[in-house]
Design a protein around this motif. Sequence first.
Motif, mmCIF file in Angstrom:
data_model
loop_
_atom_site.group_PDB
_atom_site.id
_atom_site.type_symbol
_atom_site.label_atom_id
_atom_site.label_comp_id
_atom_site.label_asym_id
_atom_site.label_seq_id
_atom_site.Cartn_x
_atom_site.Cartn_y
_atom_site.Cartn_z
ATOM 1 N N UNK A 3 -28.138 30.848 23.823
ATOM 2 C CA UNK A 3 -27.228 31.007 22.690
ATOM 3 C C UNK A 3 -27.903 30.578 21.400
ATOM 4 N N UNK A 4 -28.677 29.473 21.473
ATOM 5 C CA UNK A 4 -29.349 28.971 20.272
ATOM 6 C C UNK A 4 -30.302 30.011 19.703
ATOM 7 N N UNK A 5 -31.082 30.657 20.598
ATOM 8 C CA UNK A 5 -32.053 31.637 20.126
ATOM 9 C C UNK A 5 -31.363 32.881 19.565
ATOM 10 N N UNK A 6 -30.223 33.243 20.135
ATOM 11 C CA UNK A 6 -29.530 34.438 19.667
ATOM 12 C C UNK A 6 -28.937 34.254 18.280
ATOM 13 N N UNK A 7 -28.809 33.007 17.835
ATOM 14 C CA UNK A 7 -28.264 32.768 16.504
ATOM 15 C C UNK A 7 -29.210 33.274 15.423
ATOM 16 N N UNK A 8 -30.509 33.282 15.710
ATOM 17 C CA UNK A 8 -31.493 33.706 14.708
ATOM 18 C C UNK A 8 -32.564 34.558 15.390
ATOM 19 N N UNK A 12 -38.391 33.150 16.402
ATOM 20 C CA UNK A 12 -38.424 32.538 17.710
ATOM 21 C C UNK A 12 -38.254 31.031 17.604
ATOM 22 N N UNK A 13 -37.812 30.430 18.709
ATOM 23 C CA UNK A 13 -37.646 28.979 18.742
ATOM 24 C C UNK A 13 -38.965 28.297 18.411
ATOM 25 N N UNK A 14 -38.899 27.273 17.586
ATOM 26 C CA UNK A 14 -40.085 26.502 17.233
ATOM 27 C C UNK A 14 -40.930 27.099 16.134
ATOM 28 N N UNK A 15 -40.448 28.162 15.487
ATOM 29 C CA UNK A 15 -41.265 28.839 14.465
ATOM 30 C C UNK A 15 -40.865 28.487 13.041
ATOM 31 N N UNK A 16 -39.784 27.767 12.849
ATOM 32 C CA UNK A 16 -39.428 27.343 11.496
ATOM 33 C C UNK A 16 -40.297 26.164 11.085
ATOM 34 N N UNK A 17 -40.350 25.913 9.775
ATOM 35 C CA UNK A 17 -41.238 24.866 9.274
ATOM 36 C C UNK A 17 -42.679 25.339 9.329
ATOM 37 N N UNK A 18 -43.603 24.413 9.544
ATOM 38 C CA UNK A 18 -45.027 24.742 9.576
ATOM 39 C C UNK A 18 -45.486 24.940 11.010
ATOM 40 N N UNK A 19 -46.155 26.054 11.271
ATOM 41 C CA UNK A 19 -46.803 26.302 12.557
ATOM 42 C C UNK A 19 -48.264 26.652 12.298
ATOM 43 N N UNK A 20 -49.133 26.264 13.215
ATOM 44 C CA UNK A 20 -50.571 26.495 13.072
ATOM 45 C C UNK A 20 -51.037 27.478 14.131
ATOM 46 N N UNK A 21 -51.885 28.388 13.734
ATOM 47 C CA UNK A 21 -52.454 29.379 14.637
ATOM 48 C C UNK A 21 -53.914 29.580 14.254
ATOM 49 N N UNK A 22 -54.791 28.883 14.972
ATOM 50 C CA UNK A 22 -56.203 28.945 14.625
ATOM 51 C C UNK A 22 -56.457 28.335 13.259
ATOM 52 N N UNK A 23 -57.085 29.101 12.374
ATOM 53 C CA UNK A 23 -57.406 28.606 11.033
ATOM 54 C C UNK A 23 -56.299 28.876 10.020
ATOM 55 N N UNK A 307 -28.822 26.306 14.146
ATOM 56 C CA UNK A 307 -30.164 26.494 14.693
ATOM 57 C C UNK A 307 -31.068 25.312 14.361
ATOM 58 N N UNK A 308 -30.949 24.775 13.159
ATOM 59 C CA UNK A 308 -31.770 23.627 12.764
ATOM 60 C C UNK A 308 -31.506 22.429 13.678
ATOM 61 N N UNK A 309 -30.250 22.184 14.001
ATOM 62 C CA UNK A 309 -29.915 21.064 14.873
ATOM 63 C C UNK A 309 -30.443 21.301 16.286
ATOM 64 N N UNK A 310 -30.306 22.510 16.787
ATOM 65 C CA UNK A 310 -30.838 22.826 18.120
ATOM 66 C C UNK A 310 -32.341 22.622 18.151
ATOM 67 N N UNK A 311 -33.041 23.069 17.107
ATOM 68 C CA UNK A 311 -34.496 22.902 17.059
ATOM 69 C C UNK A 311 -34.874 21.430 16.972
ATOM 70 N N UNK A 312 -34.091 20.651 16.234
ATOM 71 C CA UNK A 312 -34.346 19.215 16.146
ATOM 72 C C UNK A 312 -34.181 18.570 17.520
ATOM 73 N N UNK A 313 -33.100 18.880 18.205
ATOM 74 C CA UNK A 313 -32.878 18.329 19.540
ATOM 75 C C UNK A 313 -33.982 18.749 20.503
#
Length: 687
Positions: A3-8, A12-23, A307-313
Amino acid sequence: MSTAESLAPAIQAGQMGVTLNGDLGTIRVYSETASSIELCLLDTDDPRSVVKSIPLQRGDQGIWSATDSDLKLGTKYALRVDGPEGPRNRFNDSLFLIEPYAKAVVRESAREYHCVVVDGKFDWQGVAKPNIPLDELVVYEAHARGLTRGNKALPDDLRGTYAALGHESTIAHLKKIGVNAVELLPIQMLISEPHLLKNGLINYWGYNTINFFTPHHRYATAAAIQAGPEAIIAELKTAIRELHRNGIEVIMDVVYNHTAEGGAGGLTYSYRGIDNSSYYRQDDNGHYQDTTGCGNSLNFANPQVVQMVIESLRYWTEEMQVDGYRFDLATTLARNEANHFDPNHPLLRAINDEPAFAATKMIVEPWDVGLGGWQTGNFPDRFSEWNDRFRDSVRRFWLSDIAAARNGGNHWNGVADLATRLAGSRDIVDGPSGPLGGVNFITAHDGFCLHDLVSYNVKHNNANGESNRDGSNNNSSFNHGHEGEGASEEIRMQRRKAVRNLLATVLFSAGIPMITSGDERGKTQNGNNNAYCQDSVMTWLNWDLTRHQQDLEDTFSYLTKLRRENPVLRPKSFGDFNTASEDHDLLKWYNAAGEIMSEENWHDPECRTISRFTERLFGDGSKNSLLLIIHGNESSSLVTLPKIDGSSEYEELWNSAQEAPTITARKLYAGDQVQLSGTSMLLLRVN
């Protein structure tokens, strides 16, 4: 998909804020209303200097993003956001703002905070979460700093820190007293209110969060703070790992209902400057709809806030290995578009549906201060609820009713309400979780501590700087004849017995027991029932014990041992009045004459003595049977032990009239009369 993922679905889950991919580093920020968002990469030595400015591009569902090779580990950054004027907006593109999903935030000055990119790598050394069953849980509510700040057995540089939580000295105390879950007051990054700082105080309890992903830096050692955010995260993870290694879970008190930005006149640090209109509940004129009493309420009608709260949890559960959560003012989290409580709210459904939370404890404070805010018993079965009815009923029986009898000659209540609480509060939490749907407590951080509950009739909060106006006036407390300290030895004895009765009632009742740190040692706050702004010996756990305090701690340790050794004291389901089995216990109530309670007994306010017989049968044919006798009158009384089918012998296990636990191994028999001291409890094994 949960349900959390379907909200947005676009992110994808874990993609908000800063994510790093290689360089390359990517940042994603939500703002429905902004006209521009700028990522500012800051100079490490001069945080006011912007090394590079990167504009974010708006995408679907109000998600803004940018990718850049200079956004990498160790980078210090902040946001600048601009947008239209209007009653619901508070845009100011001159401010550096905290990015909501930042995993690390550093304080540059009283007004300015900047984010840091971290990866949080850590060696858990193969230590797994204890996954303690709910029926075995004994929760210990504690402050991350106050628990250890006064412990002189710790090195000075560790006292009051995350490192001290996982220190062998702290763990030895927790194991000795028999608690297996530490519920920490808020440790997500917080800010003290300006009026407290002006008065030389701070928000000690910490219910003023400004970022839901970052550990509060003040609870780290000076060395970790100096080393930077990665060291702070590692220090907290080490404490959690060592607690887990010793079979102790960590539950976090989380404050998702409001933020430290306060009301309309509050300062802007993050959400207000990014999208005030979307993050907070407001009317069309920009007036905050505050159901928290803290100036603002997050808007849980907005899927992105959910979604922010679910990602925090998810972050704290998976990355930080936290075992459970206590949701502050949880009714606000489940208010719908009409600002009404909805037990089927998307946030509650998302928590239920998320696989990452399958073994996670979820505890709610089932109320807020808004219209229709008291919702005890109305949350989904997945959530264990703080049982304020238990608190109030037990306080009345052992304290208010005794005071009433002293003053007017008559008790206000009999045993009916107390029996309902002892049996698991089925009138409130009658769901598939049975009595484990309720968390039983007498005290919490908010209100009198246990020593003060039996020592003060009124609050004494002058130290808070609000002329004693703050804090509750409805405490159901009883000073036993003298206000505060300096009472006679006779009164002090009465108080100590009252404390033992209250602790035993919590531990011997069906449901999840919770006690407040220090209550096992008779800690006092000098009558302050709202010590939220007191970071001092008033609120710290006391480590230099008097003989009577040591006796109390030994008693509490013995009571938790009895609870561990007797499954019938911690039932998973409500009792049955007819039979005992592996699935449910036999439950019978007897009066002082050893007879089954009559209707007249139940409704008589002067019937203040009751015996609870409970029995559990096991698959191998063995059984666990106990008789708990409660005598709620200050006059001593003779109680007849009931004749129970299949049993004839009783063995004394504990008597609350004793200052310290004494194993007498006294044998008694059905039909015997036992002398009970005034206001006391007696626990017997039935053979």
